[in-house]
Motif scaffolding. Structure first.
Motif: not given
Length: 323
Positions: A179-182, A251, A254-255, A281, A284-285
């Protein structure tokens, strides 16, 4: 003097006439070229429709037909989900199916707009996509399974395992999205892609740049089927809608985190240069997972095209270690 002026005038008129004729010829050539590309695409598309070879089976989902392929007779079931715009998932996953099927029942889902499935009028939100996949599995009386997905299936899979945690045995990501890969908030050029398809230039570009056709190491007949289905499904309404929903879908995820006790294993290319922090990334997951593992493999984004044997071997060892 008057004669000289008259001669010059005639020369200028002649030059102007040549220029105008050249412009007209150029415009006509462009029109003929565009018309030829368009007509060739229409004729070829119609011809190719009759060459598509059916595979898999149909299930009714939301009143439409979704195509699924089922192979293998193992006690446990692996459900395969494709990456974005994979034209024919059941054919694209062929090397992985061959490695999995001796041990598992393998179910390849072809979402709406993919493979031989219908096109849906519903927007391609994560909510709709996940709900449709679940309905397909329910129709097949499959209620306990391993979820294995490539690329953007990492986003849909994250939502899926949170909604249907009691059904999913484990999640396997094949170079799966985070989700946060940009780089997901760029405007999606739907109109340009639509014009490319309608004009026939998408076919021409594929003809000129053959490396645009992504296929695993399969026989020529299967490669031809992938080519036909790529041209058929390229930039269809569902593929465009999914692209338009990239930003909102990423988005929305993301949570979300993977359930703590759900076994999760990622197979990632070890030399990704396109996405900054690709490996961190994913680390982190996994940080809160009781059973989390990452395996780095040499290859490109389509790891299942070339490293299916290693994927299956490592996954089976991972699950055996948990049991």
């Amino acid at each position: 003097m008057e004669l000289t002026k008259e001669v010059k005038k005639k020369k200028m008129n002649k030059l102007l006439k040549i220029i105008l004729i050249s412009i007209a010829v150029f415009i006509i050539a462009i029109v003929v070229f565009l018309a030829t590309v368009f007509i060739v695409n229409v004729i070829s598309s119609k011809s190719e429709q009759g060459k598509i070879q059916a595979y898999g089976q149909h299930v009714s989902v939301d009143g439409k037909i979704m195509n699924v392929l089922i192979e293998g007779n193992g006690e446990e079931t692996v459900v395969l989900l494709p990456g974005y715009a994979t034209a024919a998932p059941a054919l694209d996953f062929k090397p992985l199916i061959e490695e999995l099927s001796p041990y598992y029942k393998v179910v390849v889902i072809e979402p709406f707009g993919y493979g031989l499935s219908d096109v849906s009028e519903k927007e391609r939100s994560t909510e709709n996509i996940v709900s449709e996949i679940h309905e397909a599995l329910q129709s097949l009386n499959i209620d306990r399974y391993i979820l294995m997905g490539h690329s953007i299936a990492g986003i849909y899979g994250l939502d899926y395992v949170n909604k249907y945690e009691n059904e999913v045995i484990s999640f396997v990501g094949i170079d799966s999205s985070v989700p946060t890969q940009g780089d997901t908030d760029e405007p999606f050029p739907s109109d340009a892609y639509k014009q490319l398809k309608q004009s026939g230039f998408s076919r021409l570009l594929m003809k000129l740049a053959t490396d645009q056709l992504l296929t695993p190491n399969v026989d020529d007949e299967t490669k031809e089927q992938i080519r036909i289905l790529t041209l058929k499904n390229m930039f269809n309404p569902n593929i465009l809608s999914e692209g338009e929903n990239f930003n909102s879908n990423f988005k929305a995820a993301e949570n979300l985190v993977f359930p703590k006790n759900l076994p999760v294993i990622f197979f990632l290319q070890d030399n990704d240069t396109e996405t900054e922090g690709w490996i961190p990334l994913h680390e982190e997951q996994l940080k809160n997972s009781v059973h989390g593992e990452m395996v780095l493999l040499e290859g490109d984004h389509y790891l299942h095209h070339t490293r299916s044997k290693e994927i299956v071997e490592n996954f089976r060892a991972f699950m055996a270690g948990i049991e």
